[in-house]
Design an enzyme around this catalytic site. Structure first.
Site, PDB file in Angstrom:
ATOM      1  N   HIS A 215     -19.909  -6.807 -11.614  1.00 45.70           N
ATOM      2  CA  HIS A 215     -19.811  -5.644 -10.712  1.00 45.70           C
ATOM      3  C   HIS A 215     -20.902  -5.684  -9.636  1.00 45.70           C
ATOM      4  O   HIS A 215     -21.740  -4.784  -9.541  1.00 45.70           O
ATOM      5  CB  HIS A 215     -19.834  -4.323 -11.485  1.00 45.70           C
ATOM      6  CG  HIS A 215     -19.149  -3.200 -10.732  1.00 45.70           C
ATOM      7  ND1 HIS A 215     -18.493  -2.162 -11.351  1.00 45.70           N
ATOM      8  CD2 HIS A 215     -19.010  -2.981  -9.392  1.00 45.70           C
ATOM      9  CE1 HIS A 215     -17.993  -1.342 -10.428  1.00 45.70           C
ATOM     10  NE2 HIS A 215     -18.306  -1.818  -9.232  1.00 45.70           N
TER      11      HIS A 215
ATOM     12  N   ARG B 130     -11.439  -1.776  -9.231  1.00 51.89           N
ATOM     13  CA  ARG B 130     -11.801  -1.167 -10.506  1.00 51.89           C
ATOM     14  C   ARG B 130     -11.018  -1.867 -11.608  1.00 51.89           C
ATOM     15  O   ARG B 130      -9.842  -2.187 -11.434  1.00 51.89           O
ATOM     16  CB  ARG B 130     -11.488   0.336 -10.524  1.00 51.89           C
ATOM     17  CG  ARG B 130     -12.456   1.210  -9.732  1.00 51.89           C
ATOM     18  CD  ARG B 130     -13.847   1.289 -10.373  1.00 51.89           C
ATOM     19  NE  ARG B 130     -14.772   2.136  -9.612  1.00 51.89           N
ATOM     20  CZ  ARG B 130     -15.552   1.689  -8.626  1.00 51.89           C
ATOM     21  NH1 ARG B 130     -15.538   0.423  -8.268  1.00 51.89           N
ATOM     22  NH2 ARG B 130     -16.365   2.530  -8.003  1.00 51.89           N
TER      23      ARG B 130
ATOM     24  N   SER C 183       0.885  -1.168   0.000  1.00 55.46           N
ATOM     25  CA  SER C 183       0.000   0.000   0.000  1.00 55.46           C
ATOM     26  C   SER C 183       0.920   1.213   0.000  1.00 55.46           C
ATOM     27  O   SER C 183       2.125   1.063   0.211  1.00 55.46           O
ATOM     28  CB  SER C 183      -0.912  -0.016   1.230  1.00 55.46           C
ATOM     29  OG  SER C 183      -0.167   0.242   2.391  1.00 55.46           O
TER      30      SER C 183
ATOM     31  N   GLU D 273     -16.292  -1.217 -18.639  1.00 53.32           N
ATOM     32  CA  GLU D 273     -17.630  -1.747 -18.380  1.00 53.32           C
ATOM     33  C   GLU D 273     -18.674  -0.996 -19.187  1.00 53.32           C
ATOM     34  O   GLU D 273     -18.560   0.225 -19.307  1.00 53.32           O
ATOM     35  CB  GLU D 273     -17.944  -1.615 -16.873  1.00 53.32           C
ATOM     36  CG  GLU D 273     -17.062  -2.523 -16.053  1.00 53.32           C
ATOM     37  CD  GLU D 273     -17.320  -2.407 -14.555  1.00 53.32           C
ATOM     38  OE1 GLU D 273     -18.366  -1.865 -14.152  1.00 53.32           O
ATOM     39  OE2 GLU D 273     -16.467  -2.872 -13.795  1.00 53.32           O
TER      40      GLU D 273
HETATM   41  C1  GLV Z   1     -18.613   0.002  -6.237  1.00 53.51           C
HETATM   42  O1  GLV Z   1     -17.944  -0.346  -7.175  1.00 53.51           O
HETATM   43  C2  GLV Z   1     -18.233   1.064  -5.382  1.00 53.51           C
HETATM   44  O2  GLV Z   1     -17.243   1.746  -5.634  1.00 53.51           O
HETATM   45  O3  GLV Z   1     -18.954   1.287  -4.413  1.00 53.51           O
END
Ligand code: GLV
Ligand code: GLV
Length: 322
Positions: A283, A236, A175, A265
């Site tokens: 998703h 993502r 991270s 998407e």
């Molecule tokens: C879903 O993808 C979110 O970011 O809440």
């Protein structure tokens, strides 16, 4: 009465809360408005509850200057230009916490499904091709005691890691900075991405998408992963170079992947869904009843706080506008 627009039907709790304070319009169709429709529709509203599929940028702030808050029905907010919103004095909120467990759980569902060939095995039984117990059928990867790599240990990544403790996994993470409390709690080892990649049996992505995480996992990174490794992405899509992932899966240079998100998407890289070593959900990370209800309440409450109570909500992403 101030006016609020909601760009898709969402769970009722939030809509009901909004209706106590505003004139509320919910876009009724089960599709997203096009960018043009979105811009022309939201003119004159005071607040808009957006989906992650709505693009909110400078053009939006210029076209609809009456809108003082965009409450994004998601924790990710890469669909919104937050810096420019601040320049225009527009508040942006998201829905942290509401979907942490749901998303971490989906990451596990994908990990299990990819490790144990649940989808191909299910396809076989449905096709009437189950001929009985097979001593060499659908052998998969073990999970308990294996090495798990996590990229991003915010709310979702750290919830995912805590669940991994139940499987006695050795946790590695990367991270932007070390998190000592997280390390103490989970025994996780902080590593540079390139140190971690060749070691881990599973790699789960839980970081936000932004310029610095675009194609974080590409050709070079995939090449460093073990042949038995399984890659999980519930964050993502564009954090992974999808074309390179397709190649790696097709050549079996990694064992498998579990994906909930995609680079463009709703398009998915051609051929990806024909591969048996990838599980592709649509998703649905935040998609539990509890989570979506909490998201709808949090998004609505954010709008009420900003437009009615003159209060800056915790989950405002640009508090400097106040
Ligand atoms: C879903 O993808 C979110 O970011 O809440
Ligand atoms: C999102 O909730 C995160 O910080 O991981």
């Amino acid at each position: 009465m101030k006016k609020v627009y909601v760009t898709r039907p969402i769970m009722e709790a939030g809509i009901n809360l909004l209706k106590e304070h505003f004139e509320v319009t919910v876009q009724p169709e089960e599709r997203d408005l096009t960018d043009e429709e979105f811009l022309s529709t939201i003119k004159g509203y005071d607040g808009v509850l957006t989906m992650l599929t709505n693009k909110v940028d400078e053009n939006t702030f210029k076209t609809a200057p009456s809108v003082k808050v965009f409450a994004n029905y998601a924790v990710g907010f890469n669909n919104i230009d937050v810096d420019t919103a601040s320049d225009y004095g527009v508040a942006i909120t998201n829905t942290p916490n509401a979907l942490t467990m749901a998303t971490a759980e989906l990451a596990w569902a994908l990990l299990f499904a990819a490790s144990r060939h649940i989808i191909p095995s299910d396809k076989l039984t449905r096709a009437g091709k189950f001929t009985g117990w097979d001593p060499l059928g659908f052998l998969g990867q073990p999970i308990s005691g294996k090495k798990l790599g996590i990229i991003g240990v915010g709310r979702i990544g750290s919830a995912f890691a805590r669940m991994a403790k139940g499987f006695n996994m050795e946790i590695h993470y990367n991270s932007p900075s070390r998190k000592k409390d997280f390390e103490k709690e989970t025994g996780a080892i902080y590593e540079d991405l390139y140190e971690m990649l060749p070691k881990v049996d599973f790699l789960a992505i839980h970081c936000p998408y932004n310029l610095s995480t675009h194609h974080l996992i590409g050709e070079k990174e995939l090449a460093l992963m073990k042949p038995n490794a399984i890659l999980i992405n519930t964050a993502r899509g564009a954090i992974i170079d999808e074309a390179e992932l397709y190649k790696a899966l097709k050549q079996k240079s990694i064992y498998g992947a579990g994906l909930d998100v995609y680079e463009n998407e709703p398009e998915i890289y051609p051929g990806l869904t024909n591969l048996d070593n990838v599980v592709t959900s649509s998703h649905i990370g935040s998609g539990t009843y509890d989570s979506r209800e909490a998201m709808s309440l949090l998004a609505a409450k954010s709008i009420v706080d900003i437009l009615i109570n003159n209060k800056i909500p915790e989950n405002c992403l640009n508090k400097e506008v106040f």
